[in-house]
Design a protein around this motif. Structure first.
Motif, PDB file in Angstrom:
ATOM      1  N   PRO A 181      13.518  -9.755  41.517  1.00 54.41           N
ATOM      2  CA  PRO A 181      13.259  -9.494  42.865  1.00 54.41           C
ATOM      3  C   PRO A 181      11.782  -9.452  43.305  1.00 54.41           C
ATOM      4  CG  PRO A 181      13.966  -7.627  41.771  1.00 54.41           C
ATOM      5  CD  PRO A 181      13.871  -8.702  40.557  1.00 54.41           C
ATOM      6  N   ILE A 182      11.381  -9.780  44.284  1.00 53.40           N
ATOM      7  CA  ILE A 182      10.029  -9.413  44.891  1.00 53.40           C
ATOM      8  C   ILE A 182      10.304  -8.837  46.154  1.00 53.40           C
ATOM      9  CG2 ILE A 182       8.688 -11.018  43.320  1.00 53.40           C
ATOM     10  CD1 ILE A 182       8.661 -12.772  45.897  1.00 53.40           C
ATOM     11  N   SER A 183       9.187  -8.138  46.818  1.00 54.84           N
ATOM     12  CA  SER A 183       9.096  -7.734  48.242  1.00 54.84           C
ATOM     13  C   SER A 183       8.392  -8.741  48.989  1.00 54.84           C
ATOM     14  CB  SER A 183       8.580  -6.443  48.454  1.00 54.84           C
ATOM     15  OG  SER A 183       9.746  -5.414  48.010  1.00 54.84           O
ATOM     16  N   MET A 184       7.201  -8.799  48.713  1.00 52.65           N
ATOM     17  CA  MET A 184       6.434  -9.851  49.398  1.00 52.65           C
ATOM     18  C   MET A 184       5.470 -10.813  48.412  1.00 52.65           C
ATOM     19  SD  MET A 184       5.480  -7.719  52.747  1.00 52.65           S
ATOM     20  CE  MET A 184       5.217  -8.919  53.859  1.00 52.65           C
ATOM     21  N   GLY A 185       5.465 -10.466  47.205  1.00 49.77           N
ATOM     22  CA  GLY A 185       4.853 -11.139  46.126  1.00 49.77           C
ATOM     23  C   GLY A 185       3.420 -11.212  46.180  1.00 49.77           C
ATOM     24  N   ARG A 186       2.858 -10.010  46.535  1.00 48.26           N
ATOM     25  CA  ARG A 186       1.320  -9.853  46.511  1.00 48.26           C
ATOM     26  C   ARG A 186       0.698  -9.243  45.365  1.00 48.26           C
ATOM     27  NH1 ARG A 186       1.894  -9.986  52.296  1.00 48.26           N
ATOM     28  NH2 ARG A 186       1.258 -12.050  53.130  1.00 48.26           N
ATOM     29  N   GLY A 234      -2.155  -6.347  53.297  1.00 45.94           N
ATOM     30  CA  GLY A 234      -0.696  -7.394  53.418  1.00 45.94           C
ATOM     31  C   GLY A 234       0.515  -7.040  52.664  1.00 45.94           C
ATOM     32  N   GLY A 235       0.385  -6.267  51.483  1.00 45.00           N
ATOM     33  CA  GLY A 235       1.555  -5.881  50.667  1.00 45.00           C
ATOM     34  C   GLY A 235       2.446  -5.278  51.432  1.00 45.00           C
ATOM     35  N   SER A 236       3.547  -5.218  50.567  1.00 38.20           N
ATOM     36  CA  SER A 236       4.943  -4.550  50.778  1.00 38.20           C
ATOM     37  C   SER A 236       4.670  -3.058  50.736  1.00 38.20           C
ATOM     38  CB  SER A 236       6.117  -5.059  50.176  1.00 38.20           C
ATOM     39  OG  SER A 236       7.186  -3.996  50.018  1.00 38.20           O
ATOM     40  N   VAL A 237       5.027  -2.299  51.714  1.00 37.00           N
ATOM     41  CA  VAL A 237       5.080  -0.786  51.811  1.00 37.00           C
ATOM     42  C   VAL A 237       5.908  -0.338  50.393  1.00 37.00           C
ATOM     43  CG1 VAL A 237       5.463   1.369  53.109  1.00 37.00           C
ATOM     44  CG2 VAL A 237       4.470  -0.537  54.223  1.00 37.00           C
ATOM     45  N   LEU A 238       6.983  -1.117  50.405  1.00 36.12           N
ATOM     46  CA  LEU A 238       8.101  -0.441  49.704  1.00 36.12           C
ATOM     47  C   LEU A 238       7.785  -1.037  48.187  1.00 36.12           C
ATOM     48  CD1 LEU A 238      11.853  -1.143  50.259  1.00 36.12           C
ATOM     49  CD2 LEU A 238      10.967  -1.921  48.180  1.00 36.12           C
ATOM     50  N   GLY A 239       7.149  -2.367  48.001  1.00 38.81           N
ATOM     51  CA  GLY A 239       6.911  -2.807  46.862  1.00 38.81           C
ATOM     52  C   GLY A 239       5.804  -2.201  46.137  1.00 38.81           C
ATOM     53  N   ASN A 240       4.674  -1.669  47.016  1.00 34.60           N
ATOM     54  CA  ASN A 240       3.577  -0.880  46.531  1.00 34.60           C
ATOM     55  C   ASN A 240       3.731   0.200  45.871  1.00 34.60           C
ATOM     56  OD1 ASN A 240       1.352   1.161  46.717  1.00 34.60           O
ATOM     57  ND2 ASN A 240       0.183  -1.010  46.756  1.00 34.60           N
ATOM     58  N   ALA A 241       4.832   0.938  46.501  1.00 33.89           N
ATOM     59  CA  ALA A 241       5.326   2.325  46.072  1.00 33.89           C
ATOM     60  C   ALA A 241       6.005   2.269  44.731  1.00 33.89           C
ATOM     61  CB  ALA A 241       5.979   2.998  47.290  1.00 33.89           C
ATOM     62  N   LEU A 242       7.004   1.063  44.682  1.00 35.22           N
ATOM     63  CA  LEU A 242       7.677   0.974  43.552  1.00 35.22           C
ATOM     64  C   LEU A 242       6.878   0.601  42.068  1.00 35.22           C
ATOM     65  CD1 LEU A 242      10.866  -1.161  44.619  1.00 35.22           C
ATOM     66  CD2 LEU A 242      10.797   1.312  43.914  1.00 35.22           C
ATOM     67  N   ASP A 243       5.496  -0.066  42.528  1.00 35.14           N
ATOM     68  CA  ASP A 243       5.181  -0.176  41.398  1.00 35.14           C
ATOM     69  C   ASP A 243       3.835   0.928  40.962  1.00 35.14           C
ATOM     70  OD1 ASP A 243       5.081  -2.157  39.317  1.00 35.14           O
ATOM     71  OD2 ASP A 243       3.683  -3.403  40.347  1.00 35.14           O
ATOM     72  N   HIS A 244       3.680   2.172  41.706  1.00 37.26           N
ATOM     73  CA  HIS A 244       3.098   2.977  41.649  1.00 37.26           C
ATOM     74  C   HIS A 244       1.609   2.784  42.383  1.00 37.26           C
ATOM     75  CE1 HIS A 244       5.886   4.680  38.220  1.00 37.26           C
ATOM     76  NE2 HIS A 244       6.170   4.649  39.208  1.00 37.26           N
ATOM     77  N   GLU A 303      12.431  -1.772  55.125  1.00 37.16           N
ATOM     78  CA  GLU A 303      12.992  -2.724  54.128  1.00 37.16           C
ATOM     79  C   GLU A 303      11.576  -3.510  53.558  1.00 37.16           C
ATOM     80  OE1 GLU A 303      17.118  -4.221  56.252  1.00 37.16           O
ATOM     81  OE2 GLU A 303      15.239  -5.432  56.833  1.00 37.16           O
ATOM     82  N   PRO A 304      12.207  -4.167  52.447  1.00 35.17           N
ATOM     83  CA  PRO A 304      11.241  -4.422  51.587  1.00 35.17           C
ATOM     84  C   PRO A 304       9.961  -5.434  52.206  1.00 35.17           C
ATOM     85  CG  PRO A 304      13.298  -5.201  50.550  1.00 35.17           C
ATOM     86  CD  PRO A 304      13.428  -4.416  51.835  1.00 35.17           C
ATOM     87  N   GLY A 305      10.345  -6.251  53.369  1.00 37.57           N
ATOM     88  CA  GLY A 305       9.393  -7.234  53.913  1.00 37.57           C
ATOM     89  C   GLY A 305       8.471  -6.371  54.898  1.00 37.57           C
ATOM     90  N   GLY A 308       0.525 -10.167  38.186  1.00 29.73           N
ATOM     91  CA  GLY A 308       1.699 -11.250  37.826  1.00 29.73           C
ATOM     92  C   GLY A 308       1.989 -12.013  39.244  1.00 29.73           C
ATOM     93  N   GLY A 309       1.577 -11.608  40.294  1.00 35.47           N
ATOM     94  CA  GLY A 309       2.079 -11.868  41.482  1.00 35.47           C
ATOM     95  C   GLY A 309       3.427 -12.022  41.629  1.00 35.47           C
ATOM     96  N   ALA A 310       4.150 -13.103  41.951  1.00 34.51           N
ATOM     97  CA  ALA A 310       5.610 -13.408  42.282  1.00 34.51           C
ATOM     98  C   ALA A 310       6.241 -13.902  41.232  1.00 34.51           C
ATOM     99  CB  ALA A 310       5.652 -14.256  43.392  1.00 34.51           C
TER     100      ALA A 310
HETATM  101  P1  ADP Z   1       3.803  -6.563  46.976  1.00 29.31           P
HETATM  102  O1  ADP Z   1       4.295  -5.504  47.291  1.00 29.31           O
HETATM  103  O2  ADP Z   1       2.225  -6.296  46.405  1.00 29.31           O
HETATM  104  O3  ADP Z   1       3.896  -7.754  47.693  1.00 29.31           O
HETATM  105  P2  ADP Z   1       5.585  -7.527  45.024  1.00 29.31           P
HETATM  106  O4  ADP Z   1       6.394  -7.691  45.882  1.00 29.31           O
HETATM  107  O5  ADP Z   1       5.013  -8.559  44.045  1.00 29.31           O
HETATM  108  O6  ADP Z   1       4.406  -6.740  45.663  1.00 29.31           O
HETATM  109  O7  ADP Z   1       6.191  -6.327  44.197  1.00 29.31           O
HETATM  110  C1  ADP Z   1       5.615  -5.904  42.993  1.00 29.31           C
HETATM  111  C2  ADP Z   1       6.785  -5.797  41.923  1.00 29.31           C
HETATM  112  O8  ADP Z   1       7.644  -4.966  42.044  1.00 29.31           O
HETATM  113  C3  ADP Z   1       7.605  -7.134  41.733  1.00 29.31           C
HETATM  114  O9  ADP Z   1       6.917  -7.993  40.642  1.00 29.31           O
HETATM  115  C4  ADP Z   1       8.773  -6.529  41.427  1.00 29.31           C
HETATM  116  O10 ADP Z   1       8.903  -6.750  39.792  1.00 29.31           O
HETATM  117  C5  ADP Z   1       8.888  -5.319  41.778  1.00 29.31           C
HETATM  118  N1  ADP Z   1       9.805  -5.258  43.041  1.00 29.31           N
HETATM  119  C6  ADP Z   1       9.133  -5.561  44.438  1.00 29.31           C
HETATM  120  N2  ADP Z   1      10.098  -5.270  45.603  1.00 29.31           N
HETATM  121  C7  ADP Z   1      10.951  -4.884  44.525  1.00 29.31           C
HETATM  122  C8  ADP Z   1      12.363  -4.276  44.989  1.00 29.31           C
HETATM  123  N3  ADP Z   1      12.666  -4.341  46.563  1.00 29.31           N
HETATM  124  N4  ADP Z   1      13.428  -4.001  44.347  1.00 29.31           N
HETATM  125  C9  ADP Z   1      13.019  -3.979  42.917  1.00 29.31           C
HETATM  126  N5  ADP Z   1      11.871  -4.296  42.223  1.00 29.31           N
HETATM  127  C10 ADP Z   1      10.888  -4.666  43.349  1.00 29.31           C
END
Ligand code: ADP
Length: 544
Positions: free
Chosen positions: A97-102, A170-180, A141-143, A107-109
């Motif tokens: 799963p990726i949110s926005m892949g940034r 440009g990144g996802s608010v949710l994705g960034n928080a999940l990755d600390h 939501e993730p996007g 490792g990007g997406a």
């Molecule tokens: P960004 O927020 O910068 O666009 P990503 O979408 O690439 O970054 O998210 C960063 C990492 O977090 C991803 O590589 C993925 O492993 C994990 N991740 C992102 N979104 C989710 C999600 N909704 N649920 C679970 N893991 C997620």
């Protein structure tokens, strides 16, 4: 534009025959709609930050084909995500799963397992579900990107609300928080500021955490803990679930802000500076995450390539850096401190005066007067970010090499002078030995400092790519020997970093694996993420 032509057939995941895989893809297409399931049989287009690829890492540090998706799917709802997970369990197909892949530099997406099916949540699940102007909270939501959230707050006219943004918006608010990830207002610790998750588990159930488990609640975004064990933590930097909704607290507009910049001359000044920063930061006189940057990055932030400053081989010479900085408004220096104080003029002036008095104790310290800086100066980009306005200025330094890519070594240390100096010396040694330039940023969260060492390389130069990866590996090992661990890492370095957290015969990883096997018995969700491999993969040569 960097686009890779492809000679091979579409990649498919290991452990499934080609015809069965395409049968499975047809089945998923019939459930989600053909337009929402795409086989990855096109050239690999690296795009750029605002149009990142969802099939691979746009800044690949190894061959692009190594970490590549077989297909990308676009769920439109939590229900769709459940369907995808159930489908993957039926066919034993790995998902990523990726949110926005940034997630550039980490490792990007790209999936860790070649041929995994990427779930691009961001494309269709991109709604701001709520902004509550009274509680100062949101549910997304993730996007939803930082730009998206910022613009919506403005559109609704909520002048009393700020959002917190990281270096790039440009990144996802949710994705960034999940990755600390972190940002630069006092609400910069994104994970700490979250309240409530909705998660699809690897077996396809939907769970809401905290108060979200209580039907009819109106407290999901105001009290994160709910009742019982606080399980949110297991969904960050993990492969235990797919997060489909996340809530956050939003900072009230503090009624004014003022950014400041100090420069410090000598490399060794870092020690004294960090000693000064610690008590001020813990007492919140320094109110936002400190940015202590190495001055070489100032040259790169001009957007000009390295060759505009120096044509020679090897690490960028210090004298050259000083020579070029002499003409810059910041002047010749080694470290820069970017910070911001908040509140009305009288409130912030008290803090600014204390900071000035303390910082000027470092011999040679200089305060740069913002009034002399042109509107295009990078200082104003930091000022925007520190006041919750998304920005993209930070992208400029990636152009240091043609086809620039970057990978980070991100160790955590206490905010102590000796530790900062030790990490700096470690990084400097490898910087000189590798001949690739490093951009260093000491980010002081509260009691800890995260050092971010960005190693920049030319994506079309296989030698530079392998040197960058080797140098990261050496830094991780050397850091661990000295007691420093990474807070986040590139997906190719996850096994190594996870291996450094080995106290008590790898008790933590054993626990993580037990959880993984219990929650994801078929091992379909992001195998290998954060070094956690499901039973089906363990000990079969996947760990690197
Ligand atoms: P960004 O927020 O910068 O666009 P990503 O979408 O690439 O970054 O998210 C960063 C990492 O977090 C991803 O590589 C993925 O492993 C994990 N991740 C992102 N979104 C989710 C999600 N909704 N649920 C679970 N893991 C997620």
């Amino acid at each position: 534009k960097r686009i890779r032509p492809r000679q091979c057939l579409p990649v498919i995941p290991q452990g499934i025959g080609r015809s069965r895989f395409f049968l499975a893809i047809d089945e998923l297409s019939s459930q989600l709609g053909n337009e929402n399931v795409e086989v990855n049989d096109k050239p690999l287009d690296d795009g750029w930050y605002m149009e990142p690829p969802n099939t691979h890492d746009g800044m690949a540090i190894t061959d692009e084909e190594e970490l590549v998706a077989s297909a990308v799917v676009y769920p439109g709802s939590t229900d769709d995500v459940q369907k995808i997970v159930q489908w993957a369990n039926k066919y034993l197909i790995p998902l990523h799963p990726i949110s926005m892949g940034r997630n550039f530099g980490y490792g990007g997406a790209a999936p860790r397992v070649r041929g995994a099916v990427v779930i691009d949540l961001g494309k269709r699940m991109n709604k701001i579900l709520d902004i509550n102007p009274d509680d100062s909270t949101c549910l997304v939501e993730p996007g939803v990107s930082y730009y998206g959230l910022y613009e919506e707050v403005q559109r609704r006219g909520y002048k009393h609300l700020w959002i917190d943004v990281p270096d790039l918006g440009g990144g996802s608010v949710l994705g960034n928080a999940l990755d600390h990830g972190v940002g630069y207002t006092p609400y910069g610790d994104h994970w700490a500021m979250h309240s409530g998750l909705e998660v699809v588990t690897p077996t396809g159930e939907v769970v809401r955490t905290g108060m979200g488990a209580l039907p009819g609640n109106n407290t999901w975004q105001v009290f994160p803990y709910g009742f019982g064990p606080f399980i949110d933590g297991i969904f960050s930097q993990s492969n235990y679930g797919i997060v489909t909704k996340m809530g956050f607290g939003l900072m009230p507009n503090p009624g004014g802000h003022e950014s400041f910049l100090y420069t410090f001359e000598k490399e060794e000044d870092l020690e004294q500076l960090v000693e000064i920063v610690r008590p001020l930061r813990i007492a919140m006189i320094l109110e936002n995450a400190a940015n202590i940057r190495h001055a070489l990055q100032v040259l790169a932030l001009s957007g000009k390539p390295r060759s505009a400053f120096y044509e020679g081989e090897g690490a960028f010479p210090r004298e050259k850096m000083n020579e070029h900085l002499k003409d810059h408004p910041y002047g010749a220096c080694t470290w820069l401190y970017f910070g911001t104080c908040y509140g009305p003029k009288e409130a912030r002036q008290l803090k600014l005066d204390i900071i000035h008095r303390e910082f000027m104790k470092v011999p040679g310290a200089r305060r740069i007067d913002p009034a002399v800086l042109p509107p295009s100066d990078y200082f104003w980009s930091r000022d925007k970010i520190a006041s919750g306005e998304p920005d993209l200025e930070e992208l400029a330094w990636v152009n240091w090499w043609p086809n620039g890519g970057h990978v980070a070594f991100s160790p955590v240390a206490p905010t102590r002078g000796v530790d900062a100096l030790r990490l700096w010396q470690m990084a400097k040694k490898h910087w000189i030995a590798s001949g690739l330039d490093f951009f260093l940023d000491f980010v002081v969260g509260l009691r800890e400092l995260h050092l971010i060492v960005e190693c920049v390389y030319d994506r079309d130069d296989p030698k530079q790519r392998s040197t960058a990866l080797e140098v990261m590996r050496s830094l991780i090992d050397e850091g661990a020997e000295e007691g420093y661990g990474e807070y986040r890492t590139h997906l190719l370095l996850s096994d190594q970093v996870a291996g450094t957290y080995s106290w008590n015969d790898n008790a933590l990883m054993k626990f993580n694996e037990k959880l993984k096997d219990c929650l994801d018995p078929n091992g379909i969700l992001a195998p290998g993420r954060s070094g956690i491999w499901p039973a089906r993969y363990r000990g079969r040569g996947w760990e690197i």
